[in-house]
Design an enzyme around this catalytic site. Structure first.
Site, mmCIF file in Angstrom:
data_model
loop_
_atom_site.group_PDB
_atom_site.id
_atom_site.type_symbol
_atom_site.label_atom_id
_atom_site.label_comp_id
_atom_site.label_asym_id
_atom_site.label_seq_id
_atom_site.Cartn_x
_atom_site.Cartn_y
_atom_site.Cartn_z
ATOM 1 N N CYS C 78 0.985 -1.292 0.137
ATOM 2 C CA CYS C 78 -0.423 0.285 -0.029
ATOM 3 C C CYS C 78 1.049 1.643 -0.217
ATOM 4 O O CYS C 78 1.329 1.267 0.517
ATOM 5 C CB CYS C 78 -0.850 -0.073 1.035
ATOM 6 S SG CYS C 78 -1.765 1.464 1.480
ATOM 7 N N VAL C 79 0.223 2.330 -0.931
ATOM 8 C CA VAL C 79 1.513 3.029 -0.887
ATOM 9 C C VAL C 79 1.747 3.794 -0.134
ATOM 10 O O VAL C 79 1.792 4.725 0.892
ATOM 11 C CB VAL C 79 1.358 4.147 -2.675
ATOM 12 C CG1 VAL C 79 -0.633 4.571 -2.193
ATOM 13 C CG2 VAL C 79 1.894 5.285 -2.833
#
Lengths: 100, 135, 130
Positions: C78-79
């Site tokens: 997840c960024v």
């Protein structure tokens, strides 16, 4: 429905919450520190023994072995499964609730 | 939305001591764009997430509790709070943030998002879901 | 059966990474498909190639990379969670003017939508975390 519990009942309410919300006929799989909930003679054993009348309870063998717990120490009625059994439970149940 | 899945986000962590609540809320807000059937449940210490008057200023941490007020705008308007969890913690509904949403099918009437449900009702709701994510 | 798996805790601190890995291996060997593995919270730390465990311990990060290349797995970090915790790929490093990247082979950085999509597209979604 498959429920998984990964916390010791001695440090977390996860097992209690799971058993109070799991419907009759559910499968409950104890993994990681959750397997301590399978111990016979513990302060939480009666909670699990009672639940066994309504749900099936399984404990993950590699996690039992890693913690030095053998099958003869478990509450009668608890079934021991490996990761292949975990995968089967995740297939036969149409949904999964991981109590994190 | 016949092919939409039913997503329930089950919140069981208190808001400040760990990151689960705030990062969980991010998932809910992003997920709202996918037009699925979304609801949230607050169980155990998760009910503390909705406590009114959270002020994190003196901890140096960001206060994300106002973000719960945005949920209604994202059409996340079913927040189920377990009655037994509130009672065990000495809380009542009046301790919770008054979260609302506007019903466009009812002349934008403002309606409450929080629904207090008992354990048996919550058990039924969980059983109705397709996807369950815990934060 | 099409599975997706979410991993929410860091390697070497919590068993979640090991449990997820063992589950995925068992699912693959039973002939199931893994649609995606999504790493969130401290789980993003599974994706740094700078990890250097002692030689007598398992290499959790390399183990993921090897499994991904063997089975063409989609490992997504997840960024938002990754940026907070210092996990960057070459694009993110450039965008944020960092002096290097650390993403491990087989991992990619993307948004939370990838998790929701995994839930929609898969038959089952399992979560390993705390």
């Amino acid at each position: 429905m498959l429920h998984t519990v990964n916390k010791s009942p001695f440090e977390s309410s996860s097992l209690k919450t799971c058993l109070s919300l799991a419907r009759s006929g559910s499968d409950v799989l104890l993994i990681e520190d959750g397997v301590y909930g399978a111990l016979a003679g513990s302060a939480h054993a009666s909670l699990v023994a009672e639940a066994l009348e309504a749900v099936r309870v399984y404990a993950l063998e590699p996690d039992l072995k890693a913690r030095g717990l053998s099958g003869d120490r478990l509450i009668p009625g608890i079934e021991v499964v490996g990761y292949d059994g975990f995968v089967d439970l995740a297939c036969t149940n149409d949904k999964i609730q991981n109590w994190l | 939305m016949s092919n939409a899945k039913k997503f329930m986000y089950i919140n069981r962590h208190a808001p400040c001591g760990t990151v689960y609540a705030v990062e969980g809320l991010e998932v809910v807000l992003i997920g709202a764009a996918f037009e699925q059937d979304v609801c949230m449940a607050f169980v155990g210490d998760g009910v503390f997430q909705l406590k009114q008057d959270q002020d994190t200023a003196d901890t140096g941490m960001k206060n994300f509790s106002p973000a719960y007020r945005a949920l209604g705008d994202y059409e996340v308007n079913r927040l189920y709070v377990e009655r037994e969890s509130l009672e065990e913690r000495g809380l009542t509904e009046d301790d919770l943030m008054p979260l609302t949403w506007e019903d466009e099918d009812d002349d934008w009437a403002e309606k409450p998002s929080i629904h207090i449900v008992d354990r048996a009702q919550l058990s039924d709701l969980i059983e109705e879901q397709d996807i369950l994510l815990n934060f | 059966m099409k599975f997706s798996v979410m991993v929410n805790e860091g390697p070497y601190t919590h068993q979640a990474s090991d449990s997820a890995y063992q589950f995925i291996r068992a699912a693959l060997s039973a002939g199931h498909e893994i649609f995606r593995v999504f790493f969130y919270h401290d789980g993003v730390n599974n994706g740094t190639r700078l990890t250097t465990p002692p030689q007598d311990d398992r290499h959790i990060v390399n183990r993921w990379s090897e499994l991904a290349s063997e089975h063409d797995l989609d490992l997504v970090v997840c960024v938002a969670a990754a940026q907070r915790r210092g996990i960057v790929d070459p694009d993110e490093a450039k965008r944020n003017s960092k002096d290097g990247d650390n993403i491990a082979p087989g991992f990619r950085i993307s948004g939370l939508g990838q998790l929701i999509e995994a839930g929609i597209e898969s038959d089952r979604l399992l979560v390993f975390g705390d």
